[in-house]
Design a protein around this motif. Sequence first.
Motif, PDB file in Angstrom:
ATOM      1  N   LYS A   1       0.694  -1.017  -0.020  1.00  0.00           N
ATOM      2  CA  LYS A   1       0.410   0.146   0.182  1.00  0.00           C
ATOM      3  C   LYS A   1       0.962   1.644  -0.047  1.00  0.00           C
ATOM      4  O   LYS A   1       2.113   1.625   0.402  1.00  0.00           O
ATOM      5  CB  LYS A   1      -0.592  -0.121   1.655  1.00  0.00           C
ATOM      6  CG  LYS A   1      -1.643  -1.174   1.241  1.00  0.00           C
ATOM      7  CD  LYS A   1      -2.830  -0.913   0.051  1.00  0.00           C
ATOM      8  CE  LYS A   1      -4.024  -2.092   0.296  1.00  0.00           C
ATOM      9  NZ  LYS A   1      -4.585  -1.942  -0.690  1.00  0.00           N
ATOM     10  N   GLU A   2       0.330   2.395  -0.592  1.00  0.00           N
ATOM     11  CA  GLU A   2       1.059   3.380  -0.638  1.00  0.00           C
ATOM     12  C   GLU A   2       0.326   4.585   0.429  1.00  0.00           C
ATOM     13  O   GLU A   2      -0.191   4.642   0.826  1.00  0.00           O
ATOM     14  CB  GLU A   2       0.616   4.526  -2.284  1.00  0.00           C
ATOM     15  CG  GLU A   2       1.691   3.629  -3.194  1.00  0.00           C
ATOM     16  CD  GLU A   2       1.472   3.877  -4.785  1.00  0.00           C
ATOM     17  OE1 GLU A   2       0.414   5.010  -4.708  1.00  0.00           O
ATOM     18  OE2 GLU A   2       1.973   3.363  -5.363  1.00  0.00           O
ATOM     19  N   TYR A   3       1.503   5.404   1.371  1.00  0.00           N
ATOM     20  CA  TYR A   3       0.975   6.316   2.038  1.00  0.00           C
ATOM     21  C   TYR A   3       1.737   7.778   1.218  1.00  0.00           C
ATOM     22  O   TYR A   3       2.918   7.911   1.347  1.00  0.00           O
ATOM     23  CB  TYR A   3       1.511   5.737   2.968  1.00  0.00           C
ATOM     24  CG  TYR A   3       1.471   4.649   3.560  1.00  0.00           C
ATOM     25  CD1 TYR A   3      -0.013   4.329   4.660  1.00  0.00           C
ATOM     26  CD2 TYR A   3       1.393   3.172   3.487  1.00  0.00           C
ATOM     27  CE1 TYR A   3      -0.700   3.286   4.725  1.00  0.00           C
ATOM     28  CE2 TYR A   3       1.097   2.052   3.356  1.00  0.00           C
ATOM     29  CZ  TYR A   3      -0.333   2.367   4.643  1.00  0.00           C
ATOM     30  OH  TYR A   3      -1.001   1.338   4.778  1.00  0.00           O
ATOM     31  N   PHE A   4       0.836   8.685   1.775  1.00  0.00           N
ATOM     32  CA  PHE A   4       1.419   9.777   2.391  1.00  0.00           C
ATOM     33  C   PHE A   4       2.669  10.365   3.445  1.00  0.00           C
ATOM     34  O   PHE A   4       1.977  10.002   4.300  1.00  0.00           O
ATOM     35  CB  PHE A   4       1.136  11.177   1.638  1.00  0.00           C
ATOM     36  CG  PHE A   4       0.294  11.179   0.180  1.00  0.00           C
ATOM     37  CD1 PHE A   4       0.814  11.484  -0.718  1.00  0.00           C
ATOM     38  CD2 PHE A   4      -1.364  11.225   0.533  1.00  0.00           C
ATOM     39  CE1 PHE A   4       0.151  11.095  -1.826  1.00  0.00           C
ATOM     40  CE2 PHE A   4      -1.796  11.122  -0.803  1.00  0.00           C
ATOM     41  CZ  PHE A   4      -1.356  11.100  -2.214  1.00  0.00           C
ATOM     42  N   VAL A   5       3.728  11.100   2.894  1.00  0.00           N
ATOM     43  CA  VAL A   5       4.639  11.164   4.466  1.00  0.00           C
ATOM     44  C   VAL A   5       4.916  12.889   4.103  1.00  0.00           C
ATOM     45  O   VAL A   5       5.776  12.945   3.170  1.00  0.00           O
ATOM     46  CB  VAL A   5       6.162  10.408   4.454  1.00  0.00           C
ATOM     47  CG1 VAL A   5       6.928  11.302   6.213  1.00  0.00           C
ATOM     48  CG2 VAL A   5       5.652   9.251   4.189  1.00  0.00           C
ATOM     49  N   ASP A   6       4.458  13.522   5.421  1.00  0.00           N
ATOM     50  CA  ASP A   6       5.460  15.103   5.060  1.00  0.00           C
ATOM     51  C   ASP A   6       6.338  15.581   6.188  1.00  0.00           C
ATOM     52  O   ASP A   6       6.162  14.655   6.845  1.00  0.00           O
ATOM     53  CB  ASP A   6       3.358  15.751   5.616  1.00  0.00           C
ATOM     54  CG  ASP A   6       2.625  15.595   4.292  1.00  0.00           C
ATOM     55  OD1 ASP A   6       3.382  15.240   3.486  1.00  0.00           O
ATOM     56  OD2 ASP A   6       1.599  15.496   5.459  1.00  0.00           O
TER      57      ASP A   6
END
Length: 75
Positions: A65-70
Amino acid sequence: MNTVRAKMKVVEMTTREFGKEIKLQPVYSSDPESENGKFYKQTPGGSIVLGTINDEAAKMFEVGKEYFVDFTKAE
């Protein structure tokens, strides 16, 4: 406040003696017009390895799965 957003994919999750280790790498696409192609062009290479003893936090992550990292400067 400036923020850099990366899009990462979970490539490995390992159970350790004290919790889970989660490895993420930047997304990739050979199609430069796709969302992942655009992120790949802008996201630095490398990987992020997270370790957690919090089972609820570990359940948030799934291999593939893909995730945003800020990234925001802590002040």
